[in-house]
Enzyme design. Structure first.
Site, PDB file in Angstrom:
ATOM      1  CB  SER A 175      -0.900   0.006   1.241  1.00 41.02           C
ATOM      2  OG  SER A 175      -1.515   1.262   1.436  1.00 41.02           O
ATOM      3  CE1 TYR A 188      -4.598  -2.378   4.615  1.00 40.01           C
ATOM      4  CE2 TYR A 188      -3.654  -0.185   4.334  1.00 40.01           C
ATOM      5  CZ  TYR A 188      -4.177  -1.344   3.796  1.00 40.01           C
ATOM      6  OH  TYR A 188      -4.269  -1.461   2.427  1.00 40.01           O
TER       7      TYR A 188
END
Length: 284
Positions: A175, A188
């Protein structure tokens, strides 16, 4: 405490159903296929919706049979399976928690038993929770996020490796938060940093076996992950608008990165990360 955390399928409405999302994400491949994955078998985690569905559709159009791994969104998984079959390829949908090592082993074996081979692993499934303060992150949530995003990636890769041959490809979903950070996605973003490091390390580990390992680091992409708990509701109307392109991306704008890394077009690439993020990372 059990070694494997139970799936948090009720907290934050996770994991989220694409069938309930409005507007619907764009998953449709944009171009005709050219047999770049002809005769290949791909296993894709989180393939029921979002980026995973778009990758499954594109891979099928390029000639691959697809194993669709998902947690519990049976309606979405059935839709993805139908999409693959409409492209003239075979598909199986396998429900379970990738944070469970035994499930990963069974899923890989079922794929090989049914399709006869395994060529491409897409470690795409992910878990995301929005928290304003680090103190709000419970121990269970922290363990669960790592269990899905990191342990699941390790477990599935370990199960698949005995079946991969020279020319096979492993592609992980990291990400932009790994590079730019995210003040509300602490656990995350930490897992995504670990996935990037794992990608580069595994690539070096497997290069002599002829297995390439790369990753894709999307920016803000319109998928069920964000509206169903990954972002606070007040942020959704502005989701993706701060990118240089001024909008969120669509899954079918990310899927071609996975195709490129899965096929022979990228034969001289390993330990690399592609960034379909609307210019977001470079502007941070």
């Amino acid at each position: 405490m059990s070694d494997v955390m139970e799936p948090m399928i009720h907290e934050d409405q996770l994991p989220g159903h694409e069938s309930k999302l409005e507007p619907k994400p764009d998953w449709q491949p944009r171009f005709k296929g050219s047999d770049r994955l002809k005769g290949k078998v791909a296993l894709i985690t989180g393939a029921d919706s979002g980026i995973g569905r778009a990758v499954a559709a594109l891979f099928a159009r390029e000639g691959a049979d697809v194993a669709i791994l998902y947690l519990c969104e049976h309606d979405d998984a059935a839709k993805t399976k139908a999409i693959v079959e409409q492209e003239g390829r075979r598909a199986i949908a396998i429900a379970g928690d990738i944070g469970d090592k035994q499930f990963c082993e069974r899923a890989v074996q079922q794929t090989v038993d049914q399709f006869g081979r395994l060529d491409i692993i897409i470690n795409n499934a992910g878990e995301q929770h929005n928290d304003q303060d680090i103190a709000d992150i419970t121990e269970d949530q922290l363990r669960r996020t790592f269990q899905t995003n990191i342990f699941g990636t390790f477990f599935l890769t370990q199960a698949a490796l005995p079946h991969l041959k020279e020319g096979s490809a492993i592609i992980n979903t990291t990400s932009e938060t790994m590079y730019a950070g995210s003040k509300h996605l602490l656990d995350y973003s930490a897992t995504k940093g670990a996935i990037t490091a794992f990608t580069r390390s595994l690539a070096l580990n497997l290069v002599e076996k002829g297995v390439r390992v790369n990753a894709v680091a999307p920016g803000p992409i319109w998928t069920p992950l964000n509206p169903f708990g990954g972002q606070s509701p007040d942020k959704i109307p502005e989701f993706g608008k701060k990118t240089p392109m001024g909008r969120p991306g669509q899954p079918n704008e990310v899927a071609p990165c996975f195709l490129f890394l899965a096929c022979e077009d990228s034969s001289y690439m390993t330990a690399q990360v592609l960034h379909p993020d609307g210019g977001d990372t470079t502007s941070s």
